[in-house]
Design a protein around this motif. Structure first.
Motif, PDB file in Angstrom:
ATOM      1  N   THR A   1       0.831  -1.202   0.000  1.00  0.00           N
ATOM      2  CA  THR A   1       0.000   0.000   0.000  1.00  0.00           C
ATOM      3  C   THR A   1       0.865   1.252   0.000  1.00  0.00           C
ATOM      4  OG1 THR A   1      -1.714  -1.188   1.211  1.00  0.00           O
ATOM      5  CG2 THR A   1      -1.860   1.210   1.193  1.00  0.00           C
ATOM      6  N   GLY A   2       1.905   1.260   0.818  1.00  0.00           N
ATOM      7  CA  GLY A   2       2.809   2.408   0.842  1.00  0.00           C
ATOM      8  C   GLY A   2       3.488   2.645  -0.498  1.00  0.00           C
TER       9      GLY A   2
ATOM     10  N   VAL B   1       2.348   1.674  -3.512  1.00  0.00           N
ATOM     11  CA  VAL B   1       1.360   2.095  -4.513  1.00  0.00           C
ATOM     12  C   VAL B   1       1.008   3.572  -4.343  1.00  0.00           C
ATOM     13  CG1 VAL B   1      -1.042   1.792  -5.270  1.00  0.00           C
ATOM     14  CG2 VAL B   1       0.428  -0.192  -4.938  1.00  0.00           C
ATOM     15  N   VAL B   2       0.808   4.007  -3.101  1.00  0.00           N
ATOM     16  CA  VAL B   2       0.486   5.420  -2.857  1.00  0.00           C
ATOM     17  C   VAL B   2       1.652   6.305  -3.298  1.00  0.00           C
ATOM     18  CG1 VAL B   2       0.000   7.131  -1.060  1.00  0.00           C
ATOM     19  CG2 VAL B   2      -1.175   4.940  -1.025  1.00  0.00           C
ATOM     20  N   SER B   3       2.880   5.911  -2.974  1.00  0.00           N
ATOM     21  CA  SER B   3       4.048   6.685  -3.390  1.00  0.00           C
ATOM     22  C   SER B   3       4.187   6.708  -4.908  1.00  0.00           C
ATOM     23  CB  SER B   3       5.319   6.103  -2.768  1.00  0.00           C
ATOM     24  OG  SER B   3       5.297   6.268  -1.373  1.00  0.00           O
TER      25      SER B   3
ATOM     26  N   VAL C   1       1.810   6.458  -7.169  1.00  0.00           N
ATOM     27  CA  VAL C   1       0.791   7.357  -7.721  1.00  0.00           C
ATOM     28  C   VAL C   1       1.225   8.813  -7.528  1.00  0.00           C
ATOM     29  CG1 VAL C   1      -1.590   8.183  -7.408  1.00  0.00           C
ATOM     30  CG2 VAL C   1      -1.112   5.735  -7.496  1.00  0.00           C
ATOM     31  N   GLY C   2       1.790   9.125  -6.364  1.00  0.00           N
ATOM     32  CA  GLY C   2       2.260  10.483  -6.112  1.00  0.00           C
ATOM     33  C   GLY C   2       3.388  10.889  -7.042  1.00  0.00           C
TER      34      GLY C   2
ATOM     35  N   VAL D   1       1.720  13.591  -1.903  1.00  0.00           N
ATOM     36  CA  VAL D   1       1.108  12.261  -1.937  1.00  0.00           C
ATOM     37  C   VAL D   1       2.195  11.184  -1.854  1.00  0.00           C
ATOM     38  CG1 VAL D   1      -0.186  10.646  -3.380  1.00  0.00           C
ATOM     39  CG2 VAL D   1      -0.963  13.006  -3.151  1.00  0.00           C
TER      40      VAL D   1
ATOM     41  N   GLY E   1       2.779   8.288   1.194  1.00  0.00           N
ATOM     42  CA  GLY E   1       2.877   6.839   1.034  1.00  0.00           C
ATOM     43  C   GLY E   1       3.709   6.202   2.130  1.00  0.00           C
TER      44      GLY E   1
ATOM     45  N   VAL F   1       1.571   6.297   5.302  1.00  0.00           N
ATOM     46  CA  VAL F   1       0.500   5.294   5.235  1.00  0.00           C
ATOM     47  C   VAL F   1       1.057   3.898   5.497  1.00  0.00           C
ATOM     48  CG1 VAL F   1      -1.101   4.142   3.650  1.00  0.00           C
ATOM     49  CG2 VAL F   1      -1.019   6.617   3.736  1.00  0.00           C
TER      50      VAL F   1
END
Length: 83
Positions: free
Chosen positions: A14-15, A17-19, A21-22, A44, A48, A51
């Motif tokens: 999850t970390g 994927v969020v990074s 996307v950012g 964002v 990540g 998160v």
């Protein structure tokens, strides 16, 4: 490295994927000259890491190994012996 399941957790994925996307958002903002989108993307991307750490603290990270706990207990017991 794969033997110890490094990074194979819900928190790690999850970390990342969020990074990702950012970083993609920031890169798009750099190609299109939109500085605000670059800043938002970098925020964002940094979120990540936060998160991932929060999810790991919530129990979605790597569980402690029983071998590491046993080795630590053995070292502690051996060092408490006085001569």
């Amino acid at each position: 490295m794969s033997a110890n399941a490094h990074g194979h957790t819900t928190a790690a994925w999850t970390g990342v994927v969020v990074s990702f996307v950012g970083f993609c958002l920031a890169a798009w903002g750099m190609v299109q000259p939109i500085p605000m989108v670059v800043v938002i993307g970098l925020v964002v991307a940094a979120a990540g890491a936060v998160v991932g750490k929060l999810m790991s603290a919530a129990g979605f990270g790597k569980k402690p190994s029983t071998h590491a706990v046993a080795a630590t207990a053995k070292e502690t017991a051996g060092s408490s012996v006085s001569v």
